[in-house]
Design a protein around this motif. Structure first.
Motif, PDB file in Angstrom:
ATOM      1  N   THR A 247       0.805  -1.231   0.000  1.00  0.00           N
ATOM      2  CA  THR A 247       0.000   0.000   0.000  1.00  0.00           C
ATOM      3  C   THR A 247       0.832   1.272   0.000  1.00  0.00           C
ATOM      4  OG1 THR A 247      -0.214  -0.437   2.374  1.00  0.00           O
ATOM      5  CG2 THR A 247      -2.127  -0.881   1.007  1.00  0.00           C
ATOM      6  N   PRO A 268      -7.835  -5.152  -0.999  1.00  0.00           N
ATOM      7  CA  PRO A 268      -8.357  -3.790  -0.928  1.00  0.00           C
ATOM      8  C   PRO A 268      -9.245  -3.501   0.268  1.00  0.00           C
ATOM      9  CG  PRO A 268      -9.379  -5.020  -2.724  1.00  0.00           C
ATOM     10  CD  PRO A 268      -8.236  -5.838  -2.238  1.00  0.00           C
ATOM     11  N   LEU A 272      -8.449  -0.555   3.020  1.00  0.00           N
ATOM     12  CA  LEU A 272      -9.346   0.589   3.196  1.00  0.00           C
ATOM     13  C   LEU A 272      -9.852   0.692   4.631  1.00  0.00           C
ATOM     14  CD1 LEU A 272     -11.374   0.274  -0.128  1.00  0.00           C
ATOM     15  CD2 LEU A 272      -9.732   2.078   0.444  1.00  0.00           C
ATOM     16  N   GLN A 277      -7.059   3.861   2.521  1.00  0.00           N
ATOM     17  CA  GLN A 277      -6.698   3.809   1.108  1.00  0.00           C
ATOM     18  C   GLN A 277      -6.028   2.466   0.827  1.00  0.00           C
ATOM     19  OE1 GLN A 277      -3.835   7.235   1.392  1.00  0.00           O
ATOM     20  NE2 GLN A 277      -2.487   5.896   0.199  1.00  0.00           N
ATOM     21  N   THR A 278      -5.936   2.149  -0.458  1.00  0.00           N
ATOM     22  CA  THR A 278      -5.308   0.897  -0.845  1.00  0.00           C
ATOM     23  C   THR A 278      -4.122   1.180  -1.763  1.00  0.00           C
ATOM     24  OG1 THR A 278      -5.733  -1.326  -1.702  1.00  0.00           O
ATOM     25  CG2 THR A 278      -6.843   0.499  -2.820  1.00  0.00           C
ATOM     26  N   ALA A 315     -13.037  -0.725  -5.608  1.00  0.00           N
ATOM     27  CA  ALA A 315     -11.789   0.027  -5.481  1.00  0.00           C
ATOM     28  C   ALA A 315     -11.208   0.357  -6.847  1.00  0.00           C
ATOM     29  CB  ALA A 315     -10.779  -0.756  -4.652  1.00  0.00           C
ATOM     30  N   SER A 316     -11.292  -0.571  -7.774  1.00  0.00           N
ATOM     31  CA  SER A 316     -10.813  -0.339  -9.133  1.00  0.00           C
ATOM     32  C   SER A 316     -11.604   0.773  -9.814  1.00  0.00           C
ATOM     33  CB  SER A 316     -10.909  -1.635  -9.943  1.00  0.00           C
ATOM     34  OG  SER A 316     -10.649  -1.400 -11.316  1.00  0.00           O
ATOM     35  N   TYR A 543     -18.972   3.554  -0.146  1.00  0.00           N
ATOM     36  CA  TYR A 543     -18.332   2.255  -0.420  1.00  0.00           C
ATOM     37  C   TYR A 543     -19.032   1.132   0.343  1.00  0.00           C
ATOM     38  CZ  TYR A 543     -14.549  -1.151  -1.135  1.00  0.00           C
ATOM     39  OH  TYR A 543     -13.817  -2.257  -1.480  1.00  0.00           O
TER      40      TYR A 543
END
Length: 552
Positions: A247, A268, A272, A277-278, A315-316, A543
């Motif tokens: 990360t 991910p 997170l 964050q990733t 996430a992508s 999310y």
């Protein structure tokens, strides 16, 4: 399994002569060209895929009398998980109180809440000889009901430092017991962990090594990657290094990592939840880093790979739609096998490959999107080495006639059953049903405040030659090997500093523990998991709601 002709040449030793079956459905091979048969039949002999043909084509020799079983769904390779800490998957999702900069901030002895909710309970379970096999049985079943056929992250030790119990129904990356699937290492000796040059020598052995790498988002986390450069331009990185998390790596770091052959495991959701964050997946992809997936553990991650695929897609998308659904599906199958050097045997569906299979309901729409969209309730079959392990009663009876089938908990609306018998399993696990394991763990976790400081002596079945077996837990007691291996930080003076203190078992006071609820097997039946997920403050806006919608 359904009967057929005698075992053909090339079938693995010990395979029953009558182990042939044929599955009809949409066959999503995940091979390099992306071959998909909208209506195909997959033929299995013993542990291996014999052939894949269109449904209209004649059956291959030896299958004339084998009844074709219609799945009504899509057939994929079994999901390969490259990072987990399986024993911890009995624990519920942690409501993470704040964002952390690196792993040492939340996982060390300085975090009383973590100690109370994670380390303390696992110490109690890992020290009890009756609870240890229950943990093994439960977490392996949990992997199955989430579509996973291979996982990583087990450790058992005795005073001789050996392991044995995870020889069960799912594949174990670190203990395959078969020469065509080379074992990966996830533990390194302390001396190697503390010296980059010795670590490089370790990487030159013929094993993949899974290393927690730059876990966190601050400079201290990145420094663990920088410690791999022990001379200017000389890095302790080879194609045997598989970096977990990554990360804190910058775009330049990923370029260096890829140039030396390193690959990566992406987790991910856990990233997170803990750090907000990733990894910079766009930079990793641009650099050409080969990537797999891991759900990490239930404390701060998904219940299994089927859930982590959804977390990865979200996430992508947030990072600019870095990966297509096909690329994400490959991370959990073909690419994971490539990382392990198993792609000649697993990760795609081709003649001669091992029959690790996942079948999900339906055969409409994009086949890769369908896999990621599939809920745990959509699973129709999970097979490992040609043995049906989990699925609908109809499919399980057709593919495993005579097997002792056990109802999967929480599947009343769409009953599913498990086949947990395995002749190679350790005796103390083999005779344990999931129901009994669930009952043992539920009662133990509910009574943690009253558990004795020192459990009763183990029964004879758990002792070999005076050796007592127990779980090797990641933060607890030094064992001469790093269980969450990473190189320590390099100081300005050029020396290496410790990676952080281990938990001392003497500090685990039973009266300080709280009752814990056993984590549910699946997200769709675990309202506590979904409620906790909705309250996680480190996740990006919307999310949690989006992920919950995909999981229900």
């Amino acid at each position: 399994m359904p009967t057929g002709a005698d075992t053909p040449a090339g079938t693995p030793a010990g395979t029953p002569a009558a182990s042939r079956f044929a599955l009809r459905g949409r066959i999503v091979t995940l091979d390099e060209p992306g071959t998909v048969l909208d209506d195909g039949i997959l033929y299995v002999t013993g542990q291996l895929i014999e052939d894949i043909r269109p449904a209209t084509a004649p059956a291959p020799p030896g299958f004339d009398q084998v009844k074709v079983v219609d799945t009504g769904g899509s057939v994929y390779p079994g999901l390969i998980e490259l990072h987990n800490h399986l024993p911890y998957d009995v624990l519920p999702l942690w409501l993470v109180p704040k964002k952390y900069g690196n792993r040492s901030q939340w996982g060390g002895s300085g975090n009383p809440a973590y100690h109370r909710l994670v380390t303390g309970p696992m110490t109690a379970l890992g020290e009890d000889p009756l609870l240890m096999p229950a943990v093994v049985r439960y977490v392996e079943a949990k992997a199955l009901v989430n579509g996973t056929t291979t996982s990583q992250g087990i450790a058992l030790f005795s005073n001789a430092g050996a392991r044995r119990m995870y020889r069960g129904v799912i594949r174990n990356v670190e203990q395959t017991d078969t020469p065509d699937l080379p074992e990966a290492a996830s533990r390194i000796a302390d001396v190697e962990a503390g010296d980059a040059a010795k670590f490089l020598a370790r990487l030159q052995q013929p094993h993949r090594l899974l290393l927690h790498l730059a876990e966190g988002v601050d400079d201290a986390a990145r420094a663990h990657f920088q410690a791999l450069q022990f001379q200017p331009g000389t890095w302790a990185i080879t194609d045997n290094l598989v970096g977990i998390h990554c990360t804190a790596l910058t775009a330049a770091d990923f370029t260096t990592f890829a140039a030396h052959g390193g690959s990566m495991v992406w987790s991910p959701l856990s990233n997170l939840l803990l750090y907000g964050q990733t990894a910079d997946i766009a930079a990793a992809k641009k650099a050409g880093v080969l990537m797999g997936l891991g759900s990490d553990w239930s404390v701060s991650g998904s219940k299994g790979l089927l859930g982590e695929l959804k977390a990865a897609r979200l996430a992508s998308t947030a990072a600019g739609s870095v990966f297509s659904d096909r690329e994400l599906a490959a991370m959990a199958t073909r690419d994971a096998a490539r990382i392990l050097r198993w792609d000649h045997a697993l990760g795609s569906l081709r003649p001669g490959m091992r029959a690790d299979l996942l079948v999900v309901d339906g055969a409409q729409g994009d086949p890769y999107t369908a896999l990621i969209d599939a809920r745990d309730t959509d699973i129709r079959l999970v097979a490992i080495d040609g043995t049906a392990r989990y699925g609908t009663p109809a499919l399980m009876r057709a593919l495993a006639p005579g097997a002792t089938l056990e109802p999967a908990p929480g599947s009343a609306q769409a009953p599913l059953v498990l086949n947990l018998h395995d002749h190679s399993a350790d005796p103390v696990v083999a005779g344990l049903t999931l129901a009994e394991a669930t009952d043992r763990l539920t009662r133990a976790l509910d009574t943690l405040p009253t558990l004795p400081a020192h459990p009763a002596p183990p029964p004879p079945a758990l002792v070999e030659g005076g050796v007592r077996w127990r779980l090797a837990l990641d933060e607890i007691q030094p064992t001469g090997a790093e269980l969450r291996p990473r190189l320590p930080l390099r100081t300005a003076a050029g020396t290496l500093s410790p990676t952080g203190p281990l938990i001392d078992l003497a500090t685990v006071a039973p009266e300080a523990l709280e009752a814990v609820v056993l984590d549910g097997l699946t997200a769709s039946t675990d309202t506590t998991f979904l409620t906790t997920l909705s309250g996680e403050t480190n996740l990006p806006t919307d999310y949690a709601d989006q992920l919950s919608h995909l999981l229900k």
